[in-house]
Design a protein around this motif. Structure first.
Motif, short mmCIF file in Angstrom:
data_model
loop_
_atom_site.label_atom_id
_atom_site.label_comp_id
_atom_site.label_asym_id
_atom_site.label_seq_id
_atom_site.Cartn_x
_atom_site.Cartn_y
_atom_site.Cartn_z
N UNK A 176 0.82 -1.21 0.00
CA UNK A 176 0.00 0.00 0.00
C UNK A 176 0.86 1.26 0.00
N UNK A 177 2.19 1.13 -0.10
CA UNK A 177 3.06 2.31 -0.07
C UNK A 177 3.17 2.89 -1.48
N UNK A 178 2.05 3.22 -2.04
CA UNK A 178 2.02 3.66 -3.43
C UNK A 178 2.57 5.05 -3.63
N UNK A 179 2.74 5.84 -2.54
CA UNK A 179 3.29 7.19 -2.66
C UNK A 179 4.77 7.27 -2.32
N UNK A 180 5.38 6.15 -1.92
CA UNK A 180 6.76 6.14 -1.46
C UNK A 180 7.72 6.55 -2.58
N UNK A 181 8.49 7.61 -2.32
CA UNK A 181 9.47 8.08 -3.30
C UNK A 181 10.90 7.88 -2.84
N UNK A 182 11.15 7.85 -1.51
CA UNK A 182 12.50 7.69 -0.99
C UNK A 182 12.52 6.61 0.10
N UNK A 183 13.34 5.60 -0.09
CA UNK A 183 13.49 4.53 0.89
C UNK A 183 14.96 4.44 1.29
#
Length: 525
Positions: free
Chosen positions: A210-217
């Motif tokens: 559900x982390x569809x907005x994640x841009x930086x990990x």
């Protein structure tokens, strides 16, 4: 904006208090009638004070409050009912020793840990749990913190709408604490853009997609397997930047093709890693540090920038010139760091056709008599190269000095470097082959504009080559420490420049020569 409004508010209150004090004095002195005798009007102090507030909607006040630093936000909440209301749904919870005003020199580590725990617990328990955008929690010094506290804090802060999570844990948590992935399920994780975890275990499963907005990990010293990371990446379609440092459980890093926005990859000291397989079509920058691994970059045409530092591999430059032109053919910038070169760089047919910036650091053991002139192979393989930087650690130098035999200086006039404009050599020494390399560049780089020769190699100061003896004010301890042998060789390098190089510098080329610091780099008796 927020502090300006607060100062105006405090100034208004102070003026009102002064006016009321003057009014009481005047009444006692009989200079004006008392309020009981004066004509009644609507200019009561309380009313005037309420009217002094800017007539702004509550959302505006909340926005002003959110722009303040953490300490100022807390102070404002103590003096303003409006700010007290917005404090309970403050969007930026940056909870560190610094933001909470805990100073190391004011109390011991144990006292700081207890004070930190108490303040954070109070702040989060009084928070409404809504409106949080940023959670930065640095509990690095709280080594004995009960994980129940941590889980409660995360449960309060990680709510729908949160965008940034940064968690700095004590080193001991690396083996004992698992980040509660269940908090990221449902609406809680759908808005997260930045996730930064250190010293813990992170075990995402298929259901965490559900982390569809994640841009930086960013994962630093985190226990996570390649398969678990794959579960996370397979549904993080917005990911742009992935950084993995000391993630020792990853053996094979697989980056799926659906990560079309991924442009930056950092992999550093993942000690069990054997292979990086990327199918991301727009990956443009790769930073790698560690043991050499198999690179499988199926769609590598977009890789423009590569920085590779291989700490345990001999003859890494040989690998780079023979393999990389085929793996990453469209490189524009290349930085290589090697700790052991036992053979000279070979001449190859492959080309870096788009390479404009090339940087080497030989920061380790070189074979006696290593031929620096063989690095011309890289210049030949890079026909459009504009910038060349070479750094050599002076602590590992063994070579044939030009002062021992200056005869038969080799020339390679058939090798032209028409695009080369800027050259820098750190750790310039009196090695004959290094003098030959420099003279070759001066004679064959027809577009050369500037050459910088620094007889000191300082990896921490390679960008501006500062020496405290040439700055406007002395800064003791700024320069790197050199042994007597390194200082003497640095001075011999300067002598070699004066004797064999200065006379060959064309009038159109600017020569910048740097040497040891006259304050820090003196011989110890």
């Amino acid at each position: 904006m927020g502090m300006l409004s607060l100062k105006r508010l405090m100034s208004t209150r102070q003026r009102e208090r002064r006016r009321r004090r003057r009014h009481k004095v005047q009444v006692r002195n009989g200079s004006i009638p008392s309020m009981s005798k004066a004509k009644k009007d609507n200019s009561r102090p309380g009313k005037r004070f309420r009217d002094s507030w800017p007539n702004l909607p509550a959302d505006i006040w909340c926005n002003i409050h959110s722009l303040m630093p953490m300490q100022d936000s807390a102070r404002a909440a103590c003096v303003s009912r409006a700010f007290l209301h917005s404090w309970k749904r403050h969007p930026n919870l940056i909870l560190t020793k610094e933001t909470l005003g805990l100073k190391q020199n004011a109390c011991g580590k144990g006292d700081i840990a207890r004070a930190f725990t108490s303040k954070v617990d109070q702040i989060l328990k009084n928070h409404s749990g809504t409106g949080v955008k940023t959670l930065e929690l640095d509990i690095f010094d709280c080594r004995d913190l009960d994980t129940c506290y941590l889980n409660n804090w995360l449960q309060i802060a990680i709510t729908p709408g949160i965008e940034n999570i940064t968690l700095w844990l004590p080193l001991k948590y690396r083996e004992s604490y698992t980040f509660p992935c269940s908090l990221l399920f449902g609406g809680n994780g759908s808005s997260i853009r930045h996730l930064h975890l250190t010293y813990c275990a992170f075990r995402p499963t298929i259901g965490i997609g559900c982390l569809r907005s994640l841009t930086n990990l960013y994962l630093h010293d985190v226990h996570i397997t390649g398969e678990q990371l794959g579960c996370l990446l397979s549904n993080s379609f917005a990911l742009k930047k992935l950084e993995l440092i000391f993630c020792d459980e990853i053996i094979c890093l697989k980056i799926p093709c659906m990560l079309e926005r991924l442009s930056w990859l950092t992999v550093s000291y993942c000690r069990m890693l054997q292979m990086i397989e990327s199918k991301a079509p727009n990956l443009s920058t790769i930073y790698f540090d560690g043991d050499l691994v198999q690179l499988s970059l199926g769609q590598s045409l977009q890789v423009k920038n590569l920085d590779m530092r291989c700490s345990n591999n001999t003859n890494f430059l040989c690998y780079a010139i023979t393999k990389l032109p085929y793996i990453v053919p469209n490189l524009e910038t290349l930085t290589l760091s090697s700790i052991s070169e036992r053979i000279n760089t070979p001449v190859v047919a492959a080309k870096f056709l788009h390479l404009k910036y090339l940087e080497f650091f030989l920061d380790g053991d070189l074979s006696p008599g290593y031929d620096y002139l063989s690095l011309v192979s890289f210049l030949d393989a890079s026909p459009v190269l504009e910038t060349f930087i070479l750094g050599v650690n002076q602590g590992y130098m063994e070579f044939d000095s030009i002062f021992g035999d200056a005869s038969h200086m080799r020339q390679m006039s058939e090798h032209k470097h028409d695009s080369l404009k800027d050259v820098t050599i750190f750790g310039f020494c009196s090695a004959k082959s290094m003098v030959e390399l420099t003279c070759h560049i001066l004679e064959n780089a027809t577009s050369l504009e500037c050459i910088t020769l620094d007889s000191v190699f300082d990896a921490n100061d390679k960008d501006d080559m500062g020496r405290c003896s040439v700055t406007s004010a002395r800064k003791t301890g700024e320069c790197s420490r050199l042994t007597n042998q390194m200082i003497m060789e640095a001075n011999r390098g300067l002598m070699a420049i004066e004797r064999y190089i200065v006379g060959k510098v064309p009038s159109t080329v600017k020569l910048d020569v740097r040497g040891p610091c006259s304050w820090c780099h003196t011989l110890e008796l």
